[in-house]
Design an enzyme around this catalytic site. Structure first.
Site, short mmCIF file in Angstrom:
data_model
loop_
_atom_site.label_atom_id
_atom_site.label_comp_id
_atom_site.label_asym_id
_atom_site.label_seq_id
_atom_site.Cartn_x
_atom_site.Cartn_y
_atom_site.Cartn_z
CB CYS A 91 43.75 38.62 54.16
SG CYS A 91 43.65 40.33 53.59
CB CYS B 12 49.51 36.59 38.25
SG CYS B 12 49.00 36.94 39.92
CB CYS C 137 51.03 40.99 52.19
SG CYS C 137 49.71 42.24 52.20
CD GLU D 147 56.33 31.27 44.37
OE1 GLU D 147 57.03 30.34 44.76
OE2 GLU D 147 55.09 31.27 44.48
CB CYS E 63 44.22 32.56 43.79
SG CYS E 63 43.85 33.96 42.88
CB CYS F 246 46.09 35.70 52.11
SG CYS F 246 47.43 36.16 50.99
CB SER G 83 43.79 42.54 42.78
OG SER G 83 43.09 41.98 43.87
CB SER H 281 40.29 41.48 47.99
OG SER H 281 41.16 41.11 46.95
CG LEU H 282 33.33 43.27 48.91
CD1 LEU H 282 33.97 44.63 49.13
CD2 LEU H 282 32.20 43.40 47.91
CG HIS H 283 37.74 38.33 50.29
ND1 HIS H 283 37.64 37.73 49.06
CD2 HIS H 283 38.99 38.87 50.34
CE1 HIS H 283 38.79 37.88 48.41
NE2 HIS H 283 39.62 38.57 49.16
N GLY I 281 51.55 40.42 47.86
CA GLY I 281 51.62 41.79 48.33
C GLY I 281 50.40 42.63 47.99
CD GLU I 282 46.61 46.22 48.71
OE1 GLU I 282 45.89 45.21 48.75
OE2 GLU I 282 46.45 47.13 47.86
CG ASN J 96 43.49 27.99 45.45
OD1 ASN J 96 42.98 26.96 45.01
ND2 ASN J 96 43.50 29.13 44.78
N1 SAH Z 1 46.72 42.23 47.98
C1 SAH Z 1 45.86 42.24 46.87
C2 SAH Z 1 46.34 41.44 45.69
C3 SAH Z 1 46.98 40.11 45.95
S1 SAH Z 1 45.94 38.80 46.46
C4 SAH Z 1 44.46 41.81 47.27
O1 SAH Z 1 44.30 41.31 48.37
O2 SAH Z 1 43.56 42.00 46.49
C5 SAH Z 1 45.02 38.38 45.00
C6 SAH Z 1 43.68 37.69 45.29
O3 SAH Z 1 43.88 36.37 45.79
C7 SAH Z 1 42.88 38.44 46.33
O4 SAH Z 1 41.53 38.55 45.96
C8 SAH Z 1 43.04 37.55 47.52
O5 SAH Z 1 42.04 37.75 48.46
C9 SAH Z 1 43.03 36.17 46.90
N2 SAH Z 1 43.52 35.12 47.79
C10 SAH Z 1 44.42 35.25 48.78
N3 SAH Z 1 44.61 34.07 49.39
C11 SAH Z 1 43.83 33.17 48.77
C12 SAH Z 1 43.61 31.76 48.93
N4 SAH Z 1 44.27 31.07 49.85
N5 SAH Z 1 42.73 31.16 48.12
C13 SAH Z 1 42.10 31.86 47.16
N6 SAH Z 1 42.28 33.17 46.95
C14 SAH Z 1 43.12 33.84 47.75
FE1 SF4 Z 2 47.93 40.94 51.50
FE2 SF4 Z 2 46.15 40.57 49.52
FE3 SF4 Z 2 47.06 38.49 50.98
FE4 SF4 Z 2 45.42 40.26 52.09
S1 SF4 Z 2 44.95 38.88 50.38
S2 SF4 Z 2 47.29 39.44 53.01
S3 SF4 Z 2 46.09 42.15 51.13
S4 SF4 Z 2 48.25 39.78 49.62
#
Ligand code: SAH
Ligand code: SF4
Length: 361
Positions: free
Chosen positions: A115, A104, A111, A91, A338, A118, A196, A218-220, A164-165, A295
């Site tokens: 995480c 985007c 991926c 998508e 996201c 995600c 990202s 993506s620190l988190h 994806g990453e 989300n």
């Molecule tokens: N793999 C890369 C880019 C794709 S994810 C990365 O992790 O940075 C893009 C962003 O969306 C990242 O910051 C990710 O942590 C965030 N994200 C993933 N799942 C999410 C969710 N369920 N709610 C909000 N943000 C999320």
């Molecule tokens: Fe992959 Fe980014 Fe999702 Fe982590 S947040 S699983 S790196 S797409």
């Protein structure tokens, strides 16, 4: 087999046309037809010699992924679902915002980095997207959106924040970036393309050498113990290494800060104490913060932080002088927010199966 010209950056297209016995500059014309005008029919490329058009028709194709569906949200967000073979789909989302329009883009089918919050990570991994499949997302969106009444392209920014990453597929992402940044391609400046990553340190160093576009990380989590749990790649590249790589990156980057993304998970990483720990962690790294309210998606075990918690967290960072944005959730009604991008992933890593088994224990 026919060559898919969407796979080629300008240098490769030049080599290709020279191989056909043509002049190099033809590559620029071709590039413009393909990417600027979204043309996939060589017979319509009117300023190319007929002999070249005929050769191309025999030997080459402009083959983007097949369009399966497109959706438009009430808030103007748009989403395209593209087939990438063997029952897999990805998508791409377009988010209009004032005089900016951001696309985007996805880089992989699923991926592998898993995480825990995600949706893409939950689906497991199938494969890397090819350059044609990455740039094909821009190709479709640009064809649908075109130019505004002032003649400017509607897509003014690209973020590699879809499925994806991107740093796990750097070779193909790299060629796609070439085309995005090329004046004869999509003409975007490095400041207007943001990649990202969850932090694959050696690949980040390679990106710095080849295409230092704007960077979001993506620190988190403010410490390794928590980040190890929610962003598992942290076990391989812990925070100290990641932040050092960010600082190296900034020496080459088009912007003088990194954007740290921080997903707000209720009761997990969202207390004022976490915010203060975060401040100490990034003290030496010029940055801004983007807080992303979680989300939810089917099967997710987290809850979105409460608005008051997000505000309190933001205030701690702002009082220390940082620029903080809280991401508005857009395109919720078409599952385009996201972390909700799902597409269809036939999981080769059998992650979904493994998770179901572990959950049943
Ligand atoms: N793999 C890369 C880019 C794709 S994810 C990365 O992790 O940075 C893009 C962003 O969306 C990242 O910051 C990710 O942590 C965030 N994200 C993933 N799942 C999410 C969710 N369920 N709610 C909000 N943000 C999320
Ligand atoms: Fe992959 Fe980014 Fe999702 Fe982590 S947040 S699983 S790196 S797409």
């Amino acid at each position: 087999m026919a060559v898919n010209l969407l796979d080629l950056n300008l240098a490769q297209l030049e080599t290709y046309v020279e191989g056909l016995g043509e002049k190099r500059f033809r590559a620029r014309q071709l590039m413009r037809w393909i990417h600027l005008y979204g043309q996939d029919d060589f017979t319509q490329m009117s300023d190319l010699a007929r002999s070249l058009r005929e050769k191309l028709s025999l030997e080459a194709v402009v083959a983007p992924p097949r369009l399966l569906a497109s959706h438009e949200s009430d808030d103007g967000t748009r989403k395209w679902v593209l087939e990438v073979g063997a029952g897999n789909a990805i998508e791409t989302v377009f988010i209009p915002e004032g005089d900016r329009g951001t696309l985007c883009v996805s880089s992989q089918v699923g991926c592998a980095l898993a995480c825990t919050f995600c949706s893409t990570g939950h689906q497991g991994f199938n494969r890397n997207l090819t350059t044609a499949e990455i740039i094909g997302q821009l190709w479709w969106a640009n064809r649908a959106l075109g130019r505004d009444p002032k003649g400017e392209r509607v897509i003014s920014n690209v973020v590699m924040m879809g499925m994806g990453e991107p740093l796990a597929n750097l070779d193909n992402v790299d060629a796609a970036l070439d085309i995005m940044l090329d004046d004869f391609g999509y003409g975007l400046s490095r400041r207007r393309v943001t990649l990202s990553t969850s932090g694959i340190v050696p690949a980040l160093d390679r990106l710095r050498e080849r295409h230092p576009v704007a960077l979001a990380v993506s620190l988190h989590a403010p410490n390794d113990a928590l980040r190890d749990q929610i962003v598992p790649i942290n076990r391989k590249y812990p925070l100290a290494e990641l932040l050092a790589a960010c600082r190296r990156y900034l020496e080459a980057a088009p912007r003088d800060f990194v954007t740290f993304e921080y997903v707000m998970l209720q009761g997990v990483n969202d207390s004022p104490a976490h915010a203060r720990e975060l401040l100490a962690l990034v003290a030496d790294t010029p940055c801004k913060f983007n807080l992303i309210p979680f989300n939810p998606f089917p099967g997710s075990n987290y809850r979105r932080s409460r608005p008051e918690a997000i505000q309190a967290f933001r205030d701690v960072l702002m009082q220390a002088g940082y620029v903080v944005t809280v991401r508005r959730t857009r395109g919720d009604d078409i599952d385009a927010a996201c972390g909700q991008l799902a597409g269809q992933v036939l999981d080769k890593s059998r992650r979904a199966e493994r998770m179901a088994r572990e959950a049943g224990r």
